[in-house]
Design a protein around this motif. Structure first.
Motif, PDB file in Angstrom:
ATOM      1  N   TYR A  17     -10.939  28.497  28.316  1.00  0.00           N
ATOM      2  CA  TYR A  17      -9.987  28.001  29.292  1.00  0.00           C
ATOM      3  C   TYR A  17      -9.359  26.717  28.774  1.00  0.00           C
ATOM      4  CZ  TYR A  17     -14.157  25.278  30.461  1.00  0.00           C
ATOM      5  OH  TYR A  17     -15.270  24.482  30.391  1.00  0.00           O
ATOM      6  N   PRO A  18      -8.210  26.311  29.312  1.00  0.00           N
ATOM      7  CA  PRO A  18      -7.561  25.071  28.855  1.00  0.00           C
ATOM      8  C   PRO A  18      -8.375  23.828  29.251  1.00  0.00           C
ATOM      9  CG  PRO A  18      -6.019  26.490  30.039  1.00  0.00           C
ATOM     10  CD  PRO A  18      -7.376  27.061  30.251  1.00  0.00           C
ATOM     11  N   ASP A  19      -8.098  22.735  28.561  1.00  0.00           N
ATOM     12  CA  ASP A  19      -8.799  21.480  28.848  1.00  0.00           C
ATOM     13  C   ASP A  19      -8.558  20.998  30.273  1.00  0.00           C
ATOM     14  OD1 ASP A  19      -9.672  21.568  26.292  1.00  0.00           O
ATOM     15  OD2 ASP A  19      -8.277  20.067  25.509  1.00  0.00           O
ATOM     16  N   LEU A  20      -7.493  21.473  30.893  1.00  0.00           N
ATOM     17  CA  LEU A  20      -7.172  21.083  32.268  1.00  0.00           C
ATOM     18  C   LEU A  20      -8.342  21.344  33.220  1.00  0.00           C
ATOM     19  CD1 LEU A  20      -5.080  20.413  34.559  1.00  0.00           C
ATOM     20  CD2 LEU A  20      -4.465  22.851  34.497  1.00  0.00           C
ATOM     21  N   PHE A  21      -9.139  22.392  32.950  1.00  0.00           N
ATOM     22  CA  PHE A  21     -10.177  22.824  33.881  1.00  0.00           C
ATOM     23  C   PHE A  21     -11.567  22.312  33.512  1.00  0.00           C
ATOM     24  CE2 PHE A  21      -7.111  26.535  33.925  1.00  0.00           C
ATOM     25  CZ  PHE A  21      -6.480  26.143  35.092  1.00  0.00           C
ATOM     26  N   VAL A  22     -11.668  21.407  32.558  1.00  0.00           N
ATOM     27  CA  VAL A  22     -12.978  20.992  32.061  1.00  0.00           C
ATOM     28  C   VAL A  22     -13.815  20.336  33.154  1.00  0.00           C
ATOM     29  CG1 VAL A  22     -14.187  19.434  30.486  1.00  0.00           C
ATOM     30  CG2 VAL A  22     -12.236  20.736  29.679  1.00  0.00           C
ATOM     31  N   GLY A  23     -13.213  19.404  33.903  1.00  0.00           N
ATOM     32  CA  GLY A  23     -13.972  18.606  34.859  1.00  0.00           C
ATOM     33  C   GLY A  23     -14.743  19.438  35.864  1.00  0.00           C
ATOM     34  N   TRP A  24     -14.046  20.354  36.538  1.00  0.00           N
ATOM     35  CA  TRP A  24     -14.727  21.163  37.557  1.00  0.00           C
ATOM     36  C   TRP A  24     -15.717  22.134  36.929  1.00  0.00           C
ATOM     37  CZ3 TRP A  24     -15.092  19.128  41.881  1.00  0.00           C
ATOM     38  CH2 TRP A  24     -14.031  18.512  42.527  1.00  0.00           C
ATOM     39  N   ASN A  25     -15.446  22.627  35.714  1.00  0.00           N
ATOM     40  CA  ASN A  25     -16.402  23.527  35.068  1.00  0.00           C
ATOM     41  C   ASN A  25     -17.705  22.810  34.715  1.00  0.00           C
ATOM     42  OD1 ASN A  25     -15.618  26.475  34.370  1.00  0.00           O
ATOM     43  ND2 ASN A  25     -13.701  25.337  34.142  1.00  0.00           N
ATOM     44  N   VAL A  26     -17.621  21.539  34.385  1.00  0.00           N
ATOM     45  CA  VAL A  26     -18.844  20.765  34.156  1.00  0.00           C
ATOM     46  C   VAL A  26     -19.661  20.684  35.444  1.00  0.00           C
ATOM     47  CG1 VAL A  26     -19.748  18.476  33.595  1.00  0.00           C
ATOM     48  CG2 VAL A  26     -17.888  19.446  32.238  1.00  0.00           C
ATOM     49  N   VAL A  27     -18.971  20.447  36.574  1.00  0.00           N
ATOM     50  CA  VAL A  27     -19.666  20.398  37.864  1.00  0.00           C
ATOM     51  C   VAL A  27     -20.294  21.754  38.181  1.00  0.00           C
ATOM     52  CG1 VAL A  27     -19.373  20.028  40.343  1.00  0.00           C
ATOM     53  CG2 VAL A  27     -18.140  18.594  38.707  1.00  0.00           C
ATOM     54  N   LEU A  28     -19.552  22.833  37.940  1.00  0.00           N
ATOM     55  CA  LEU A  28     -20.077  24.176  38.192  1.00  0.00           C
ATOM     56  C   LEU A  28     -21.345  24.436  37.387  1.00  0.00           C
ATOM     57  CD1 LEU A  28     -17.333  24.704  39.623  1.00  0.00           C
ATOM     58  CD2 LEU A  28     -17.212  26.865  38.395  1.00  0.00           C
ATOM     59  N   SER A  29     -21.306  24.104  36.118  1.00  0.00           N
ATOM     60  CA  SER A  29     -22.465  24.365  35.268  1.00  0.00           C
ATOM     61  C   SER A  29     -23.666  23.522  35.693  1.00  0.00           C
ATOM     62  CB  SER A  29     -22.120  24.092  33.798  1.00  0.00           C
ATOM     63  OG  SER A  29     -21.152  25.023  33.346  1.00  0.00           O
ATOM     64  N   PHE A  30     -23.419  22.250  36.060  1.00  0.00           N
ATOM     65  CA  PHE A  30     -24.518  21.410  36.537  1.00  0.00           C
ATOM     66  C   PHE A  30     -25.132  22.006  37.809  1.00  0.00           C
ATOM     67  CE2 PHE A  30     -25.979  17.939  39.316  1.00  0.00           C
ATOM     68  CZ  PHE A  30     -27.019  17.450  38.531  1.00  0.00           C
ATOM     69  N   GLY A  31     -24.274  22.481  38.718  1.00  0.00           N
ATOM     70  CA  GLY A  31     -24.790  23.109  39.934  1.00  0.00           C
ATOM     71  C   GLY A  31     -25.621  24.338  39.634  1.00  0.00           C
ATOM     72  N   SER A  32     -25.207  25.113  38.632  1.00  0.00           N
ATOM     73  CA  SER A  32     -25.985  26.301  38.281  1.00  0.00           C
ATOM     74  C   SER A  32     -27.351  25.923  37.725  1.00  0.00           C
ATOM     75  CB  SER A  32     -25.217  27.161  37.273  1.00  0.00           C
ATOM     76  OG  SER A  32     -25.151  26.528  36.016  1.00  0.00           O
ATOM     77  N   TYR A  33     -27.437  24.803  36.996  1.00  0.00           N
ATOM     78  CA  TYR A  33     -28.741  24.357  36.499  1.00  0.00           C
ATOM     79  C   TYR A  33     -29.646  23.938  37.664  1.00  0.00           C
ATOM     80  CZ  TYR A  33     -25.993  23.997  32.187  1.00  0.00           C
ATOM     81  OH  TYR A  33     -25.158  24.254  31.124  1.00  0.00           O
ATOM     82  N   VAL A  34     -29.060  23.282  38.661  1.00  0.00           N
ATOM     83  CA  VAL A  34     -29.844  22.905  39.854  1.00  0.00           C
ATOM     84  C   VAL A  34     -30.332  24.165  40.572  1.00  0.00           C
ATOM     85  CG1 VAL A  34     -29.763  21.730  42.085  1.00  0.00           C
ATOM     86  CG2 VAL A  34     -28.604  20.729  40.108  1.00  0.00           C
ATOM     87  N   SER A  35     -29.466  25.170  40.673  1.00  0.00           N
ATOM     88  CA  SER A  35     -29.865  26.433  41.312  1.00  0.00           C
ATOM     89  C   SER A  35     -31.002  27.096  40.545  1.00  0.00           C
ATOM     90  CB  SER A  35     -28.670  27.385  41.398  1.00  0.00           C
ATOM     91  OG  SER A  35     -27.606  26.802  42.110  1.00  0.00           O
ATOM     92  N   ALA A  36     -30.901  27.106  39.211  1.00  0.00           N
ATOM     93  CA  ALA A  36     -31.967  27.697  38.408  1.00  0.00           C
ATOM     94  C   ALA A  36     -33.276  26.943  38.608  1.00  0.00           C
ATOM     95  CB  ALA A  36     -31.570  27.691  36.934  1.00  0.00           C
ATOM     96  N   LEU A  37     -33.197  25.625  38.694  1.00  0.00           N
ATOM     97  CA  LEU A  37     -34.396  24.830  38.954  1.00  0.00           C
ATOM     98  C   LEU A  37     -35.002  25.190  40.307  1.00  0.00           C
ATOM     99  CD1 LEU A  37     -36.275  22.504  38.103  1.00  0.00           C
ATOM    100  CD2 LEU A  37     -34.660  20.924  39.198  1.00  0.00           C
ATOM    101  N   SER A  38     -34.137  25.464  41.306  1.00  0.00           N
ATOM    102  CA  SER A  38     -34.649  25.846  42.623  1.00  0.00           C
ATOM    103  C   SER A  38     -35.382  27.180  42.569  1.00  0.00           C
ATOM    104  CB  SER A  38     -33.506  25.902  43.641  1.00  0.00           C
ATOM    105  OG  SER A  38     -32.700  27.055  43.456  1.00  0.00           O
ATOM    106  N   PHE A  39     -34.937  28.103  41.699  1.00  0.00           N
ATOM    107  CA  PHE A  39     -35.642  29.376  41.558  1.00  0.00           C
ATOM    108  C   PHE A  39     -37.014  29.173  40.912  1.00  0.00           C
ATOM    109  CE2 PHE A  39     -31.363  31.336  41.961  1.00  0.00           C
ATOM    110  CZ  PHE A  39     -31.668  32.226  42.969  1.00  0.00           C
ATOM    111  N   VAL A  40     -37.087  28.313  39.924  1.00  0.00           N
ATOM    112  CA  VAL A  40     -38.388  28.000  39.320  1.00  0.00           C
ATOM    113  C   VAL A  40     -39.308  27.393  40.377  1.00  0.00           C
ATOM    114  CG1 VAL A  40     -39.559  26.619  37.572  1.00  0.00           C
ATOM    115  CG2 VAL A  40     -37.362  27.690  37.035  1.00  0.00           C
ATOM    116  N   TYR A  41     -38.764  26.500  41.184  1.00  0.00           N
ATOM    117  CA  TYR A  41     -39.533  25.880  42.259  1.00  0.00           C
ATOM    118  C   TYR A  41     -40.013  26.941  43.249  1.00  0.00           C
ATOM    119  CZ  TYR A  41     -40.636  22.220  45.718  1.00  0.00           C
ATOM    120  OH  TYR A  41     -41.263  21.385  46.593  1.00  0.00           O
ATOM    121  N   PHE A  42     -39.163  27.925  43.527  1.00  0.00           N
ATOM    122  CA  PHE A  42     -39.551  28.989  44.453  1.00  0.00           C
ATOM    123  C   PHE A  42     -40.753  29.767  43.920  1.00  0.00           C
ATOM    124  CE2 PHE A  42     -39.117  33.491  45.733  1.00  0.00           C
ATOM    125  CZ  PHE A  42     -39.377  33.350  47.083  1.00  0.00           C
ATOM    126  N   PHE A  43     -40.761  30.057  42.636  1.00  0.00           N
ATOM    127  CA  PHE A  43     -41.910  30.776  42.080  1.00  0.00           C
ATOM    128  C   PHE A  43     -43.180  29.937  42.174  1.00  0.00           C
ATOM    129  CE2 PHE A  43     -38.664  33.489  40.018  1.00  0.00           C
ATOM    130  CZ  PHE A  43     -39.198  34.727  40.351  1.00  0.00           C
TER     131      PHE A  43
END
Length: 539
Positions: free
Chosen positions: A455-481
């Motif tokens: 994707y173009p550099d224009l969308f970098v900022g929000w994609n960084v936020v998206l990826s960070f949120g996905s890491y938090v979600s993955a951590l929540s799944f580990v916590y669930f187990f």
């Protein structure tokens, strides 16, 4: 002698689980299968977000085919091997016989085979990723991308066989549920005294029986196009690629309600129990689910506004799609009316139920936006569509799974989850998924297309936020187990069939004289549930 005894015990264990016709055992196997599939699914979604965390080649080294393989696997696993096995197979098998007053399902052997086709189907699907370049056709498998021209190897054929097998298992399970509820209800349990979760699974079964054969027919036509020189979807031979889209979405849109209707039923039960009052408008809630079922079969082409449909046809699907939002919206208001005046008991299941209301409402509102023909043409295949169905399914349905687990796990296992860990899990997951998907509003409105590796550099900022949120979600799944581990191995013994009412739960209201201030039609927890009057102190 000891070796013989050990062999015998292992044989007995294998026989019990592999040949089981007990609905409760089969329900537990569905839930274990869900956990296994969920680990694979989450791993794939993490790889996708890691690749998209920055523009340019990432961890996939610019391999677009591998990216498409991950996207395809992620979608198919979520639909067929995570949400459906959890809500319909796992909790459905455990709770439907209990809620209608019967010890088991109508066809126990059919119940067994409807589960065991799933591991076989998942194996075929995962094998398709290992053949040649893998299955990079998207979860919709549109031709010509899924035709022999673009995927000449056996990967698509393996996936088609996998979905055939999974589809047959779903149809068998649906027949089993319908026959069980129709013929085996307790004496005096009329249809309008069935719990809402049972109603939801009945409607889901009808949706599957009506839509899956159409989808499987489309897959069979695709299979013959690939291997037997037919031309159903090949324009050179007189076929039409749009025909496949009609066949697919006639199944694909009812499938949305297949995934979310069980969560509707679970949310109704949890709200009723922890607000200590009946769900507002029980009869209306049942009839609204029936209306959603009917309309769900009639709006499939709102996924196809850009394929060249004539204006009148698109106007029809726009109108009907907006109409289908009415029964769903009324259900939201019924739940809000249930909240009004209730005696709130804020436990982990209740928090997940409230989170479901928030996230499903956001997803539903974005669906109304996309129902409009003019807006959808502009936003079609952008991240706005991705956020819409993830808010409805990945968050709505998954929140339904979590709240069902926390509400009924003591009934299923005799073990009580740690409340403080469960509430921490809710906040971690709630924050993670919203960080992951809410910024997609802005990316979609800015025109970022979905399914693109770069994707173009224009969308970098929000994609960084998206990826960070996905890491938090993955951590929540580990916590669930970890919570599951604590629940099964370190939880205190439960002394009754209903820990919520007897002080076994750490947040239970000891001394308050209540269980369910509502008629038996609203019983939500299970058998042996006393019904007594609430004391004035609750109100």
């Amino acid at each position: 002698m000891q070796a013989v005894s050990t062999t015998s015990s292992w044989s007995a264990l294998a026989t019990r689980w592999m040949c089981s016709t007990n609905a409760k055992d089969i329900g537990v196997m569905y839930l274990v299968f869900l956990a296994w599939s969920g680990v694979i699914l989450t791993t794939m979604s993490m790889l996708i977000r890691m690749e998209l965390s920055s523009p340019g080649p990432g961890i996939l080294a610019g391999n677009g085919q591998l990216y498409n393989v991950l996207i395809t696997a992620h979608g198919l696993l979520m639909l067929f091997f995570v949400v459906m096995p959890a809500l319909m197979g796992g909790f459905g098998n455990w709770l439907v016989p209990v809620m209608i007053g019967r010890p088991d399902m109508a066809f126990p052997r059919m119940n067994n085979i409807s589960f065991w086709v799933l591991p076989s189907s998942l194996t075929l699907l995962l094998l398709s990723r290992l053949v040649e370049q893998g299955l990079g056709v998207g979860w919709t498998a549109y031709p010509p991308l899924s035709s022999a021209l673009s995927h000449s190897g056996a990967s698509v054929d393996l996936a088609i066989f996998s979905l055939h097998v999974a589809g047959v298992g779903s149809i068998l399970g649906s027949i089993n549920f319908l026959v069980t509820v129709a013929n085996m209800r307790a004496q005096g349990m009329t249809l309008y005294r069935l719990p809402l979760f049972v109603w939801a699974l009945c409607f889901v079964s009808i949706l599957l029986i009506g839509s899956l054969p159409v989808f499987l027919a489309g897959l069979t036509m695709l299979l013959t196009d690939r291997n037997f020189n037919t031309s159903f979807f090949l324009p050179a031979g007189g076929g039409d690629v749009v025909l496949y889209q009609h066949l697919f979405w006639f199944f694909g849109h009812p499938e949305v309600y297949v995934l979310i209707l069980p969560a509707f039923g679970i949310v109704s039960h949890v709200l009723s129990f922890f607000l200590r009052k009946p769900v507002f408008g029980y009869v209306g809630m049942v009839n609204l689910m029936a209306l959603i079922l009917v309309l769900g079969f009639l709006v499939w082409a709102h996924h196809m506004y850009t394929v060249g449909l004539d204006v009148d046809t698109r106007l029809y699907f726009t109108s009907l799609t907006m109409i289908i939002a009415v029964p769903t919206g009324i259900k939201i208001f019924s739940w809000l009316r249930t909240l009004y005046g209730g005696s709130l008991w804020l436990t982990a299941p209740m928090m997940f139920a409230l989170g479901f209301l928030v996230l499903f409402t956001i997803g539903g509102l974005t669906g109304i936006v996309l129902a409009n023909l003019g807006v959808d043409v502009a936003l079609h295949d952008t991240y706005y569509v991705v956020l819409h169905f993830h808010y409805v399914l990945s968050m709505g349905a998954v929140f339904g799974i979590f709240l069902a687990f926390y509400f009924w796990i003591s009934k299923i296992t005799g073990c009580q989850y740690p409340e403080h860990h469960a509430q921490a899990h809710f906040w971690l997951f709630f924050v993670g998924v919203n960080l992951t998907f809410f910024p997609m509003h802005f990316l979609g409105l800015a025109g970022m297309p979905r399914r693109y590796l770069d994707y173009p550099d224009l969308f970098v900022g929000w994609n960084v936020v998206l990826s960070f949120g996905s890491y938090v979600s993955a951590l929540s799944f580990v916590y669930f187990f970890y919570i599951v581990y604590e629940t099964l191995l370190n939880s205190p013994a439960i002394k009754s069939t209903n820990p919520w009412a007897t002080g076994d739960h750490p947040l239970s209201s000891a001394g308050l004289e209540w269980v369910l201030p509502c008629p038996p039609a609203y019983h939500t927890f299970g058998d042996q549930l006393p019904v007594i009057r609430p004391t004035p102190s609750i109100n």
